[in-house]
Design a protein around this motif. Structure first.
Motif, short mmCIF file in Angstrom:
data_model
loop_
_atom_site.label_atom_id
_atom_site.label_comp_id
_atom_site.label_asym_id
_atom_site.label_seq_id
_atom_site.Cartn_x
_atom_site.Cartn_y
_atom_site.Cartn_z
N ASN B 226 0.88 -1.09 0.00
CA ASN B 226 -0.12 0.19 0.05
C ASN B 226 0.81 1.20 0.09
O ASN B 226 1.45 1.48 1.01
N ALA B 227 1.04 1.75 -1.10
CA ALA B 227 1.66 2.93 -1.13
C ALA B 227 1.41 3.92 -1.84
O ALA B 227 0.53 4.06 -2.93
N GLN B 228 1.69 5.30 -1.78
CA GLN B 228 1.23 6.57 -2.42
C GLN B 228 2.62 7.17 -2.96
O GLN B 228 3.40 7.44 -2.35
N SER B 229 2.36 7.35 -4.13
CA SER B 229 3.45 8.25 -4.81
C SER B 229 2.77 9.31 -5.42
O SER B 229 1.71 9.32 -5.69
N GLU B 230 3.96 10.29 -5.87
CA GLU B 230 3.42 11.52 -6.67
C GLU B 230 2.76 10.74 -8.10
O GLU B 230 3.62 10.03 -8.79
N GLY B 231 1.66 11.02 -8.45
CA GLY B 231 1.09 10.54 -9.93
C GLY B 231 0.59 9.26 -9.70
O GLY B 231 0.05 9.15 -10.77
N PHE B 232 0.64 8.52 -8.70
CA PHE B 232 -0.10 7.26 -8.66
C PHE B 232 -0.38 6.70 -7.40
O PHE B 232 0.67 7.30 -6.47
N SER B 233 -1.04 5.83 -7.11
CA SER B 233 -0.94 5.16 -5.78
C SER B 233 -1.33 3.50 -6.16
O SER B 233 -1.83 3.33 -7.34
N VAL B 234 -0.70 2.80 -5.37
CA VAL B 234 -0.86 1.49 -5.67
C VAL B 234 -0.99 0.80 -4.34
O VAL B 234 -0.71 1.24 -3.31
N SER B 235 -1.99 -0.27 -4.42
CA SER B 235 -2.31 -0.97 -3.20
C SER B 235 -2.59 -2.57 -3.80
O SER B 235 -2.82 -2.81 -5.16
N GLY B 236 -2.56 -3.48 -2.89
CA GLY B 236 -2.87 -4.88 -3.26
C GLY B 236 -2.02 -6.05 -2.45
O GLY B 236 -1.48 -5.65 -1.41
N TYR B 237 -1.84 -7.00 -3.08
CA TYR B 237 -0.86 -7.99 -2.41
C TYR B 237 0.09 -8.55 -3.49
O TYR B 237 -0.23 -8.62 -4.70
N ILE B 238 1.45 -8.74 -3.09
CA ILE B 238 2.36 -9.57 -3.99
C ILE B 238 2.50 -11.13 -3.15
O ILE B 238 2.57 -11.12 -1.83
N GLY B 239 2.89 -11.87 -3.90
CA GLY B 239 3.30 -13.03 -3.39
C GLY B 239 4.54 -13.00 -2.94
O GLY B 239 5.53 -12.25 -3.18
N LYS B 240 4.85 -13.95 -1.59
CA LYS B 240 6.08 -14.08 -1.37
C LYS B 240 7.00 -14.82 -2.42
O LYS B 240 6.57 -15.63 -3.07
N PRO B 241 8.23 -14.62 -2.53
CA PRO B 241 9.20 -15.04 -3.51
C PRO B 241 8.90 -16.57 -3.53
O PRO B 241 8.80 -17.24 -4.75
N PHE B 242 8.90 -17.48 -2.63
CA PHE B 242 8.87 -19.00 -2.68
C PHE B 242 7.43 -19.38 -2.93
O PHE B 242 7.13 -20.38 -3.44
N ALA B 243 6.48 -18.40 -3.18
CA ALA B 243 5.25 -18.91 -3.46
C ALA B 243 4.95 -18.48 -5.01
O ALA B 243 4.02 -18.65 -5.46
N SER B 244 6.14 -18.34 -5.79
CA SER B 244 6.23 -17.98 -7.16
C SER B 244 5.65 -19.13 -8.02
O SER B 244 5.56 -20.60 -7.58
N ARG B 245 5.00 -19.03 -9.24
CA ARG B 245 4.43 -19.85 -10.01
C ARG B 245 5.41 -20.10 -11.29
O ARG B 245 6.08 -19.35 -11.69
N GLY B 246 4.88 -21.25 -12.15
CA GLY B 246 5.56 -21.52 -13.26
C GLY B 246 5.10 -20.56 -14.60
O GLY B 246 5.79 -20.57 -15.58
N ASN B 247 4.16 -19.80 -14.39
CA ASN B 247 3.70 -19.04 -15.35
C ASN B 247 3.17 -17.80 -14.83
O ASN B 247 2.95 -17.55 -13.93
N ARG B 248 2.74 -17.03 -15.64
CA ARG B 248 2.06 -15.68 -15.18
C ARG B 248 0.42 -15.45 -15.04
O ARG B 248 -0.03 -14.50 -15.03
N GLN B 249 -0.16 -16.76 -15.00
CA GLN B 249 -1.68 -16.97 -14.61
C GLN B 249 -1.86 -16.02 -13.43
O GLN B 249 -3.24 -15.62 -13.41
#
Lengths: 366, 600
Positions: B226-249
């Motif tokens: 959750n971050a605000q920056s000049e010109g845009f803000s972003v929120s949501g969730y990202i996976g922990k590195p080891f929870a990565s997947r084999g494709n971009r689905q």
């Protein structure tokens, strides 16, 4: 086979030969100690195909014979025994060890599978006092190369020069040369002994006050001292032409007190020992030497009064290389000669030429 | 009561380039769901059959359509969402082109049932290939239901290009789950062939929607952003590195609540994961970007999955930084999720005893065997061997780890004890109630890499001179490559000079790697740099670190192990090697207690 021997003698023999027995032998049979009883002697042998050790002790022999016993088990048993005499004899497929009220029955194996120790001709010989040899090894072994890519540099060069016995080791960053003026004019030799052999030899020599006879051939060498024979392969190939890299002219020479300088290096290493190996930077300004290390964890600066000839300068080193060298000098003062900030420097004791250490600097990012 | 729908004037409608709206069932679903959302619905039910080719139904509880507006809604460019072209720059609704319904209706049979809250009854309109067949009264709560049958029945060319039911179902589910993630204020229920596949509760909590869409496993392995920056803000969730997947689905990016594909932003996010995940693995993320409407052009393509952002280069860098920071905050030791204990069968043991005849051999290997029996076979062997006595309670056998045991940011690593080294490859660290198993090569490699990188970035490289210059024989192409990159090579810490046409002499090396085989390392660095186009610095430093690091199958003494472990733990991100493999795993005493059935 049947003999009686003191525990002390057994212990000494086992200690000696087990240095040539690896914990993880290439062939299972090499995990054994070879014991042979003949005349009034017991001969113990250990061999790992690289080095071989033979140790002889007197004993009261009742029946001759030879066996192989597991090295680890036999060593553990001998170590555990009391000070009484130990009686050892074979009984069918059992080796019986009796000491005090303890009776061990362990397995023994036929000796046929145990490889013979190589014979070393006694034509070529050098003799040196154990104390000298030990010191020479200690003063040079640290700069033996660990990089197997140039195998020859993983050993130490033993060389005769006029009446002087020389030992040389070098890795990519430094070189150690050690001399003892102990030879007559007739001995001429040059061979390279693996660093590992020398490390084991150091541990094996317990008596400083005896002669050690070194017999050498083109491919192997044997050290004979006390009750021991120690046989090793030699490294093959031409050793590096080390004389060519010793500089002859210098732009700066300083003299420092060995103990003080050693302490300074040790204090500097406290902040450089963090993986990055922050260099020890020496700055020579008039008669003041400033030592400084900028480590990740902190930094340290220290000054020392010195005697100087030549220009002021600034140069960086891997502190460990300096420390290894300085530790080996047991005179009061050391002379350090510099050829420039990006050239090798040389450390020698003030009053003798028995030591020479050459160390290459690091380039300090400006 | 006046109608809400008007026909766009010709000027405006021409501004909006015509395009393909309906490509496959999934695009129908997308248009219909977006309509529902634009109608203010907070509960949307979706049902499909035969991958949506046979039947699609979308019902909502939105505001509905007035009866007199119905024919108009099926006219091209019939819309209630914008009035003129200037509205385009301030779009807040999902749709605006007025193309969806007519496009869908022209290639299928559509039944529309709708009721506004003001009306007492619903209206049901049946269209066949855009022809209104009937309008009748019907019963329905306020809202709209659109049913689409026999998609593409009159366009055989399109029909032919559809994939099988299963594939089309996947496309449909995919689009629904992304819309569900985008619109957390609405509850989504999706039924495929009479089976519920997605359910979100519409409580405006993104994490609950992720849970509903992707399931529990992933919901436990994500990091909030959750971050605000000049010109845009972003929120949501990202996976922990080891929870990565084999494709971009499992990557969803929403710009102003619209699911989009934006390669630049995707790269910006994935770059943040560099050195944390392995090659060929892709991070999980559900991120929502809010960008002022004037910086955004959504009218790039009729499907609206492409947008243009005017200050993209600015956002690229900032987003990358935000993600990196979020990852740094949430570092963890990798905890294997499915190690199963394998128990040694008593028959196996007996067999071993019988086969070992050589007494000496047995003795010399004794300690190793004890080690193996204790450590190896039980825990690390993933092969299942049959239990001698199969326990009736199957639950005991799963041996799954509790995710709750993950520890976070354990920089304060002391006190600990080095328990030893196994297989001459892994260091076991005993830390009270749990153990770390450290891969000595990966750990040391990571450490050396970070040192090299730091020196490179700060230009503080220390070069150690070497006594005997090392000659490296190379090809003329490599020679060219070296001359082109000479500045880089020197900055890393090498000094060299050309030595004839086909070789160079190395005279100085980075002092950090002074214990490795320089020739080998230098060549590896060259090779890897030539193969890599994108990030040469990373690649070069990585291959040097790899060569300089202690290898697997090497016995270490306690001091060396301590050195590696402590220096590793000083790093900002100690838990993955430069290529994203874990440097260590963690197991708890509880796990062991379970293996040995002290706890059942």
């Amino acid at each position: 086979m049947n003999f009686i021997c003191t525990r002390k003698k057994l212990q000494e023999a086992v200690n000696s030969v087990s240095k040539a027995i690896s914990n993880n032998p290439i062939m299972p049979v090499l995990g054994n100690i070879y014991i042979k009883v003949k005349d009034s002697q017991i001969i113990f042998r250990g061999y790992d195909l690289e080095i071989g050790i033979e140790h002889v002790e007197d004993a009261e022999v009742k029946e001759e014979g030879e066996v192989l016993v597991n090295s680890r088990l036999f060593s553990d048993i001998v170590r555990s025994l009391g000070e009484e005499e130990v009686e050892i004899f074979t009984e069918e497929n059992k080796l019986v060890i009796i000491s005090g009220n303890a009776i061990f029955n362990i397995r023994w194996l036929d000796t046929a599978a145990f490889p013979k120790l190589p014979d070393v001709e006694k034509d070529n010989k050098v003799t040196i006092k154990t104390e000298y040899l030990k010191n020479m090894i200690r003063n040079t072994i640290f700069s033996v190369s660990t990089n197997e890519q140039r195998l020859i540099l993983t050993g130490a060069l033993f060389e005769s020069e006029e009446n002087c016995f020389k030992m040389i080791t070098l890795d990519s960053f430094r070189m150690s040369i050690r001399k003892e003026y102990i030879l007559g004019n007739e001995e001429l030799f040059k061979f390279v002994i693996p660093g590992k052999t020398l490390n084991e030899l150091l541990k094996l020599i317990t008596n400083d006050d005896e002669e050690i006879r070194i017999y050498y051939e083109s491919t192997q060498v044997m050290f004979e001292f006390g009750n021991c024979k120690f046989i090793s392969k030699l490294l093959q190939g031409d050793y590096f032409n080390y004389k060519a890299i010793i500089p002859k002219e210098f732009i700066t020479k300083i003299e420092v007190n060995v103990n003080e300088f050693r302490e300074i290096i040790e204090r500097n290493m406290l902040v450089s020992d963090d993986g990055r190996k922050a260099p020890l930077i020496l700055e020579i300004n008039e008669n003041i030497l400033t030592a400084n290390t900028q480590g990740e964890a902190g930094n340290v600066t220290e000054t020392l009064y010195i005697k100087k000839e030549g220009k002021d300068m600034r140069i960086g080193f891997n502190a460990k290389y300096l420390l290894d060298a300085i530790k080996s000098i047991n005179e009061e003062k050391v002379r350090i000669s510099f050829m420039g900030e990006t050239n090798a420097c040389i450390l020698t004791p003030q009053n003798s030429d028995e030591f020479l250490y050459l160390i290459l600097p690091v380039r300090i990012a400006s | 009561m006046s109608g809400k729908i008007i026909i766009l004037d010709e000027f405006t409608s021409n501004q909006i380039a015509a395009g393909e709206v309906v490509e496959r069932p999934a695009s129908v679903l997308k248009e219909l769901i977006e309509n529902s959302i634009d109608a203010g619905a907070d509960r949307i039910e979706i049902e499909i059959k035969n991958g949506g080719i046979g039947y699609i139904k979308v019902s909502d509880n939105g505001k509905g359509i007035e009866q007199e507006d119905i024919p108009m809604a099926f006219e091209r460019h019939g819309t209630s969402k914008i009035r003129q072209i200037s509205d385009l720059s301030n779009i807040t609704t999902m749709g605006f082109r007025g193309e969806a319904l007519p496009s869908i209706a022209s290639v299928s049979n559509v039944t529309l049932t709708t009721r506004t809250s003001e009306n007492e009854y619903a209206v049901k309109a049946v269209f066949e290939a855009l022809q209104l067949k009937s309008i009748t009264k019907a019963a329905r709560a306020p809202g709209t239901t659109v049913e689409v049958r026999n998609l593409f029945f009159n366009t055989p060319a399109r029909y032919k290009f559809l994939k099988g039911d299963i594939q089309e179902t996947r496309y449909c589910t995919d689009i629904v789950l992304r819309l569900a993630l985008a619109n957390t204020h609405a509850a989504f229920i999706m039924i495929c062939n009479n089976e519920e596949v997605i359910r979100t509760n519409g409580d405006s909590e993104l994490i609950n929607s992720i849970y509903g869409v992707y399931g529990r496993d992933i919901a436990n392995d994500i990091i909030k952003v959750n971050a605000q920056s000049e010109g845009f803000s972003v929120s949501g969730y990202i996976g922990k590195p080891f929870a990565s997947r084999g494709n971009r689905q499992h990557q969803s990016l929403f710009v102003n609540n619209r699911y989009v594909k934006y390669p630049e932003l995707n790269i910006s996010i994935e770059r943040a994961y560099e050195t944390r995940i392995m090659k060929g693995k892709f991070p999980f993320y559900v991120l929502k970007l809010d960008i002022p409407a004037q910086n955004l052009d959504v009218n790039v393509h009729p499907a609206k999955t492409e947008v243009k952002i005017s200050n993209i280069s600015d956002i690229f860098g900032k987003l990358n930084f935000i993600i990196k920071e979020a990852l740094d905050k949430e570092q963890e030791v990798f905890v294997p999720s499915s190690i199963k204990p394998t128990y040694i069968k008593s028959e196996e043991k007996k067999e071993e005893k019988n086969t070992i005849i050589d007494f000496n051999d047995q003795l010399s290997k004794f300690s190793e065997e004890v080690h193996q029996i204790q450590q190896n076979s039980n825990i690390f062997n993933e092969q299942k061997t049959e239990y001698k006595e199969q326990t009736k309670d199957n639950a005991v056998n799963t041996g799954k780890f509790d995710k709750e045991n993950i520890i976070k940011n354990e920089y304060d690593i002391k006190p600990y004890k080095i328990a030893g080294q196994i297989f001459n490859t892994y260091i076991i660290i005993d830390k009270n109630e749990y153990i770390y198993i450290v891969d000595q090569h990966a750990a040391h490699e990571k450490m050396v890499y970070e040192l090299l990188k730091k020196d490179y970035e700060n230009r503080t490289v220390i070069s150690q001179q070497i006594m005997v210059p090392i000659e490296v024989v190379i090809t003329s192409t490599e020679m060219q490559f070296i001359s082109q990159n000479s500045e880089f090579i020197r900055r890393v810490g090498f000094d060299y000079s050309e030595f004839g046409k086909n070789s160079i002499l190395i005279r100085e090396i980075p002092s950090t790697i002074n214990e490795c085989d320089i020739k080998d390392a230098f060549k590896a660095m060259l090779d890897d740099m030539q193969n890599e186009r994108k990030d040469k610095v990373h690649t070069a430093l990585y291959s040097l670190a790899c060569k300089a690091a202690v290898k697997a199958n090497k016995k270490l003494d306690e001091k060396q192990m301590q050195y590696i472990f402590e220096n590793l733990m000083k790093l900002d991100n100690p838990f993955t090697c430069p290529h994203g493999r874990p440097t260590m795993i963690k197991m708890t005493k509880y796990d062991f207690d379970k293996f040995f059935k002290r706890i059942v």
